[in-house]
Enzyme design. Structure first.
Site, mmCIF file in Angstrom:
data_model
loop_
_atom_site.group_PDB
_atom_site.id
_atom_site.type_symbol
_atom_site.label_atom_id
_atom_site.label_comp_id
_atom_site.label_asym_id
_atom_site.label_seq_id
_atom_site.Cartn_x
_atom_site.Cartn_y
_atom_site.Cartn_z
ATOM 1 N N VAL A 54 -3.078 17.134 -1.797
ATOM 2 C CA VAL A 54 -2.061 18.304 -1.636
ATOM 3 C C VAL A 54 -2.463 18.992 -3.372
ATOM 4 C CG1 VAL A 54 0.512 18.764 -2.263
ATOM 5 C CG2 VAL A 54 -0.333 17.151 -0.542
ATOM 6 N N HIS A 103 9.803 -18.577 28.788
ATOM 7 C CA HIS A 103 9.422 -17.374 29.537
ATOM 8 C C HIS A 103 10.808 -16.600 30.187
ATOM 9 C CE1 HIS A 103 7.029 -14.988 32.719
ATOM 10 N NE2 HIS A 103 7.951 -15.371 33.479
ATOM 11 N N GLY A 116 2.199 11.390 1.627
ATOM 12 C CA GLY A 116 1.934 9.932 1.611
ATOM 13 C C GLY A 116 2.305 9.121 3.151
ATOM 14 N N ALA A 124 11.250 -7.033 -0.784
ATOM 15 C CA ALA A 124 12.475 -7.555 -1.280
ATOM 16 C C ALA A 124 12.471 -9.277 -1.130
ATOM 17 C CB ALA A 124 13.618 -7.144 -0.491
ATOM 18 N N VAL A 146 4.533 8.384 -2.314
ATOM 19 C CA VAL A 146 3.137 8.223 -2.673
ATOM 20 C C VAL A 146 3.087 6.792 -3.439
ATOM 21 C CG1 VAL A 146 2.527 10.558 -2.664
ATOM 22 C CG2 VAL A 146 3.240 9.419 -4.828
ATOM 23 N N GLY A 147 4.072 5.926 -3.280
ATOM 24 C CA GLY A 147 4.009 4.449 -3.868
ATOM 25 C C GLY A 147 5.541 4.531 -5.018
ATOM 26 N N ARG A 148 5.325 3.427 -5.457
ATOM 27 C CA ARG A 148 6.550 3.130 -6.304
ATOM 28 C C ARG A 148 5.920 2.276 -7.633
ATOM 29 N NH1 ARG A 148 11.613 3.579 -4.641
ATOM 30 N NH2 ARG A 148 12.273 1.695 -6.213
ATOM 31 N N GLY A 207 21.017 -3.547 -19.936
ATOM 32 C CA GLY A 207 20.620 -4.670 -20.574
ATOM 33 C C GLY A 207 19.361 -4.476 -21.370
HETATM 34 P P1 FAD Z 1 15.435 -3.467 -7.383
HETATM 35 O O1 FAD Z 1 16.008 -3.739 -6.013
HETATM 36 O O2 FAD Z 1 14.850 -2.220 -7.819
HETATM 37 O O3 FAD Z 1 16.728 -3.840 -8.329
HETATM 38 C C1 FAD Z 1 16.381 -3.575 -9.820
HETATM 39 C C2 FAD Z 1 17.950 -3.559 -10.405
HETATM 40 O O4 FAD Z 1 17.655 -3.661 -11.954
HETATM 41 C C3 FAD Z 1 18.344 -2.178 -10.125
HETATM 42 O O5 FAD Z 1 19.636 -2.242 -9.530
HETATM 43 C C4 FAD Z 1 18.599 -1.469 -11.513
HETATM 44 O O6 FAD Z 1 19.726 -0.611 -11.698
HETATM 45 C C5 FAD Z 1 18.709 -2.871 -12.418
HETATM 46 N N1 FAD Z 1 18.099 -2.353 -13.579
HETATM 47 C C6 FAD Z 1 17.092 -2.040 -14.258
HETATM 48 N N2 FAD Z 1 16.942 -1.956 -15.433
HETATM 49 C C7 FAD Z 1 18.116 -2.325 -15.941
HETATM 50 C C8 FAD Z 1 18.568 -2.296 -17.226
HETATM 51 N N3 FAD Z 1 17.904 -2.333 -18.243
HETATM 52 N N4 FAD Z 1 19.911 -3.260 -17.381
HETATM 53 C C9 FAD Z 1 20.404 -3.275 -16.497
HETATM 54 N N5 FAD Z 1 19.963 -3.394 -14.908
HETATM 55 C C10 FAD Z 1 18.758 -2.514 -14.880
HETATM 56 N N6 FAD Z 1 11.291 -4.064 0.958
HETATM 57 C C11 FAD Z 1 11.341 -4.952 1.901
HETATM 58 O O7 FAD Z 1 11.160 -6.099 1.985
HETATM 59 N N7 FAD Z 1 11.673 -4.632 3.431
HETATM 60 C C12 FAD Z 1 12.149 -3.436 3.704
HETATM 61 O O8 FAD Z 1 12.326 -2.877 4.684
HETATM 62 C C13 FAD Z 1 12.057 -2.669 2.408
HETATM 63 N N8 FAD Z 1 12.327 -1.222 2.744
HETATM 64 C C14 FAD Z 1 12.458 -0.335 1.706
HETATM 65 C C15 FAD Z 1 12.826 1.069 2.019
HETATM 66 C C16 FAD Z 1 13.020 1.972 0.853
HETATM 67 C C17 FAD Z 1 13.351 3.600 1.310
HETATM 68 C C18 FAD Z 1 12.458 1.687 -0.193
HETATM 69 C C19 FAD Z 1 12.526 2.572 -1.549
HETATM 70 C C20 FAD Z 1 12.190 0.255 -0.740
HETATM 71 C C21 FAD Z 1 11.998 -0.665 0.360
HETATM 72 N N9 FAD Z 1 11.618 -1.945 0.210
HETATM 73 C C22 FAD Z 1 11.602 -2.798 1.237
HETATM 74 C C23 FAD Z 1 11.431 -2.285 -1.299
HETATM 75 C C24 FAD Z 1 12.721 -2.995 -1.843
HETATM 76 O O9 FAD Z 1 13.635 -2.169 -1.756
HETATM 77 C C25 FAD Z 1 12.036 -3.518 -3.160
HETATM 78 O O10 FAD Z 1 10.955 -4.383 -2.855
HETATM 79 C C26 FAD Z 1 13.174 -4.601 -3.721
HETATM 80 O O11 FAD Z 1 14.553 -3.596 -3.870
HETATM 81 C C27 FAD Z 1 12.689 -4.921 -5.154
HETATM 82 O O12 FAD Z 1 13.671 -5.629 -5.533
HETATM 83 P P2 FAD Z 1 14.135 -5.915 -7.214
HETATM 84 O O13 FAD Z 1 15.197 -6.924 -7.281
HETATM 85 O O14 FAD Z 1 12.805 -6.350 -7.852
HETATM 86 O O15 FAD Z 1 14.274 -4.415 -7.713
HETATM 87 P P1 NAD Z 2 2.867 2.969 -0.062
HETATM 88 O O1 NAD Z 2 1.964 2.519 -0.930
HETATM 89 O O2 NAD Z 2 3.224 2.177 1.192
HETATM 90 O O3 NAD Z 2 2.310 4.388 0.640
HETATM 91 C C1 NAD Z 2 1.923 5.517 -0.167
HETATM 92 C C2 NAD Z 2 0.810 6.297 0.599
HETATM 93 O O4 NAD Z 2 0.672 7.764 0.012
HETATM 94 C C3 NAD Z 2 -0.499 5.450 0.582
HETATM 95 O O5 NAD Z 2 -0.994 5.671 1.903
HETATM 96 C C4 NAD Z 2 -1.372 6.358 -0.440
HETATM 97 O O6 NAD Z 2 -2.786 6.363 0.056
HETATM 98 C C5 NAD Z 2 -0.842 7.744 -0.293
HETATM 99 N N1 NAD Z 2 -0.963 8.558 -1.474
HETATM 100 C C6 NAD Z 2 -0.845 8.374 -2.673
HETATM 101 N N2 NAD Z 2 -0.956 9.438 -3.551
HETATM 102 C C7 NAD Z 2 -0.945 10.493 -2.701
HETATM 103 C C8 NAD Z 2 -1.195 11.885 -2.784
HETATM 104 N N3 NAD Z 2 -1.283 12.424 -3.722
HETATM 105 N N4 NAD Z 2 -1.292 12.679 -1.671
HETATM 106 C C9 NAD Z 2 -1.200 12.073 -0.519
HETATM 107 N N5 NAD Z 2 -1.018 10.778 -0.195
HETATM 108 C C10 NAD Z 2 -1.112 10.058 -1.460
HETATM 109 O O7 NAD Z 2 4.160 3.534 -0.774
HETATM 110 P P2 NAD Z 2 5.532 3.945 -0.270
HETATM 111 O O8 NAD Z 2 5.640 4.313 1.133
HETATM 112 O O9 NAD Z 2 5.855 5.242 -1.265
HETATM 113 O O10 NAD Z 2 6.445 2.728 -0.547
HETATM 114 C C11 NAD Z 2 6.712 2.155 -1.758
HETATM 115 C C12 NAD Z 2 6.692 0.692 -1.701
HETATM 116 O O11 NAD Z 2 7.902 0.201 -1.256
HETATM 117 C C13 NAD Z 2 5.647 0.011 -0.933
HETATM 118 O O12 NAD Z 2 4.610 -0.963 -1.671
HETATM 119 C C14 NAD Z 2 6.610 -1.147 -0.093
HETATM 120 O O13 NAD Z 2 5.931 -2.247 -0.135
HETATM 121 C C15 NAD Z 2 7.922 -0.836 -0.380
HETATM 122 N N6 NAD Z 2 8.560 -0.519 1.010
HETATM 123 C C16 NAD Z 2 8.481 -1.574 1.892
HETATM 124 C C17 NAD Z 2 9.071 -1.314 2.919
HETATM 125 C C18 NAD Z 2 9.057 -2.513 4.042
HETATM 126 O O14 NAD Z 2 8.908 -3.480 3.586
HETATM 127 N N7 NAD Z 2 9.284 -2.084 5.465
HETATM 128 C C19 NAD Z 2 9.701 -0.250 3.355
HETATM 129 C C20 NAD Z 2 9.577 0.843 2.553
HETATM 130 C C21 NAD Z 2 8.924 0.805 1.123
#
Ligand code: FAD
Ligand code: NAD
Length: 484
Positions: free
Chosen positions: A245, A456, A188, A332, A282-284, A122
């Protein structure tokens, strides 16, 4: 397929699909566009969360925890297991079955709510028109009264460690290893690094995490971070702070690929490590590639997120944005709540979302969970506060379960006693923190929690005792503050 909708949602992650379902429940004619393709070439709902995020990572965290318990902890309960072995491909296959089941569940929910699921890409044009291109490249122009952008986020890349999806991977690749890497490097030490580092560490990898920041889990309450750091050390997670790094090189050694990582350590000295696999986490960053036409009028902020106000309205009338693609924590449940708020607003309701009470969890073992402000934030805000802490060591249920590492910390306003934050590292931390999240929504004081009868023996007694400790009334521990 109709061309006119009340609501078009772009993206079916936890933000988008929840928004679509809620909009449809409210009687709005809704379509949800998703471009994620499964291995069979068909469209898949659920986004990052279901396909490569929350669900698959938790599946592997649970599998690896069971393996680790069987191997290391069962003995102390008098249970002999003989040789415990691990079949990694089966573990990965189980994870994939779970993902498929859950993603199918989302597709079913969309259908049951009469949302039109459109698989393809989209793009927002001017005046709430959306260009939809399906997997066969067929283009259709759709129109809607309201468009909700929920396109999510993708991993940040760093030039010194480019992902090759073989030796150097991002979080998605780290959910797919077919064998346990002997030496695993992680760049990270944030949420993903700790969770996926734990998975492979429990299965036998020697894990080294290289973290740029000098303080560990800087966004968490520092007392809890320090407690967690001690626990991870006992688990042999080698967390090296203040590391920068400087380069990576994939080389062959004895017929196998490995990666040489060079970095400067916390003292500024050059250092080197060799790993079989390297995870870069290192983040999203917000994902908007191909989402917005020049005429869409939707503005981005300086971080590349879609700019929205507190109600998730963008700069273009009738266009909303939710989830990881907008400001705020990338979680999420945060995106899902925004989805509900926006759908209800579109339907004319006055829904608002409380951004101050969003629980946050790290699923290591034990888990870390938090809600509300940290002690550091409250101090910086200049508010007077009292703290109550309670260790799981003094909780009978925790000792019986061999889960006595960690503590509960509750912070309350010094004048009103209203709870400002709760931070836990320990057993069932996410469920315990949720109790406080509910209490905070109702404006509870620490005394209210202390006066509540808790079952308890439960882990949750640590929450009651920490709440009592805020005002110096804990029973199962000497109180630092003594008050009548
Ligand atoms: P997304 O889940 O990224 O979904 C976006 C969707 O939009 C995708 O399916 C994509 O294909 C679609 N899209 C994008 N552009 C277009 C387009 N132009 N047309 C059609 N479709 C499109 N969060 C938690 O709360 N708890 C956790 O335990 C947790 N664990 C995580 C573990 C990992 C390894 C990772 C990577 C993330 C984790 N997160 C967790 C973060 C969580 O996954 C995200 O915060 C969440 O998925 C964001 O939801 P969203 O709907 O905004 O985006
Ligand atoms: P994060 O922001 O949690 O951690 C990234 C880490 O990488 C930070 O500590 C940062 O200081 C470090 N960093 C950044 N640049 C670096 C570099 N060049 N060298 C070394 N360290 C560096 O990000 P993430 O672990 O990639 O996760 C991404 C997002 O996904 C988070 O924002 C998190 O909210 C979401 N997520 C959530 C869950 C959960 O809710 N349990 C699980 C996984 C992911």
């Amino acid at each position: 397929m109709s061309n006119k909708y009340d609501v078009i949602v772009i993206g079916s992650g936890p933000a988008g699909y929840v928004a679509a379902i809620r909009a449809a429940q409210l009687g709005l004619k809704t379509a949800c566009i998703e471009k994620w393709k499964g291995k069979d070439g068909k469209g898949v709902n659920g986004g990052t969360c279901l396909n490569v995020g929350c669900i698959p990572s938790k599946a592997l965290l649970d599998s690896s925890h069971k393996y680790h318990e069987a191997k290391v902890s069962f003995g102390s309960h008098g249970i002999g297991t003989g040789d415990v072995s691990i079949d990694v491909p089966s573990m990965i296959e189980r994870k994939e079955r779970i993902v498929k089941q859950m993603a199918g569940g989302v597709a079913g929910l969309l259908k049951a709510n009469k949302v039109d699921s459109l698989y393809g890409t989209g793009k927002l044009l001017a005046n709430r028109k959306v260009q939809f291109v399906d997997f066969e490249d067929k283009e259709t122009i759709l129109e809607a009264e309201n468009v909700i952008l929920a396109s999510g986020s993708i991993p940040v890349n760093i030039p010194v460690a480019l992902v090759d999806n073989d030796v150097i991977v991002d979080s998605t690749g780290a959910l797919e290893f077919q064998e346990v890497p002997e030496r695993l490097g992680v760049i990270g030490a944030g949420v993903i690094g700790l969770e996926l580092g734990s998975v492979w560490g429990r299965l036998g990898s020697k894990v080294v995490l290289l973290e740029a920041m000098e303080s560990f889990l800087a966004m968490m309450d520092q007392q809890i971070s320090k407690e967690a750091q001690k626990i991870y050390k006992k688990q042999h997670l080698d967390i090296r702070l203040g590391c920068r790094v400087t380069g990576t090189e994939v080389v062959e050694s004895k017929g196998k690929k490995e990666v040489v990582v060079t970095y400067t350590d916390k003292d500024g000295k050059d250092a080197k490590e060799i790993f079989d696999k390297l995870i870069v986490c290192v983040g999203r960053r917000p994902f908007t590639d191909g989402l917005l036409s020049d005429e869409s009028d939707v503005k981005l902020d300086e971080r590349g997120s879609i700019y929205v106000n507190d109600l998730c309205s963008t700069s273009a009338p009738g266009v909303w944005a939710i989830g990881d693609v907008v400001r705020g924590p990338m979680l999420a449940h945060k995106g899902s709540e925004e989805g509900v708020m926006v759908a209800e607003r579109i339907a004319g309701q006055k829904t608002v979302m409380n951004y101050d009470i969003i629980p946050n969890v790290i699923y290591t073992h034990p888990e870390i969970a938090a809600v509300g402000r940290t002690e550091e934030q409250i101090k910086a805000d200049g508010e007077p506060y009292n703290i109550g802490t309670f260790p799981f060591q003094a909780i009978g249920r925790a000792v019986a379960a061999d889960e006595s590492d960690g503590m509960v910390k509750i912070i309350a306003h010094a004048d009103t006693d209203r709870i400002l934050g709760c931070h836990i590292v320990g057993p069932s931390a996410p469920d315990l923190v949720q109790q406080i999240a509910i209490a905070m929504e109702f404006g509870s004081t620490a005394e209210d929690i202390g006066m509540t009868v808790f079952g308890h023996p439960t882990f949750s007694e640590a929450v009651k005792e920490a709440a009592l400790a805020v005002n110096g009334h804990a029973i199962h521990m000497p109180n630092r503050k003594k008050r009548k």
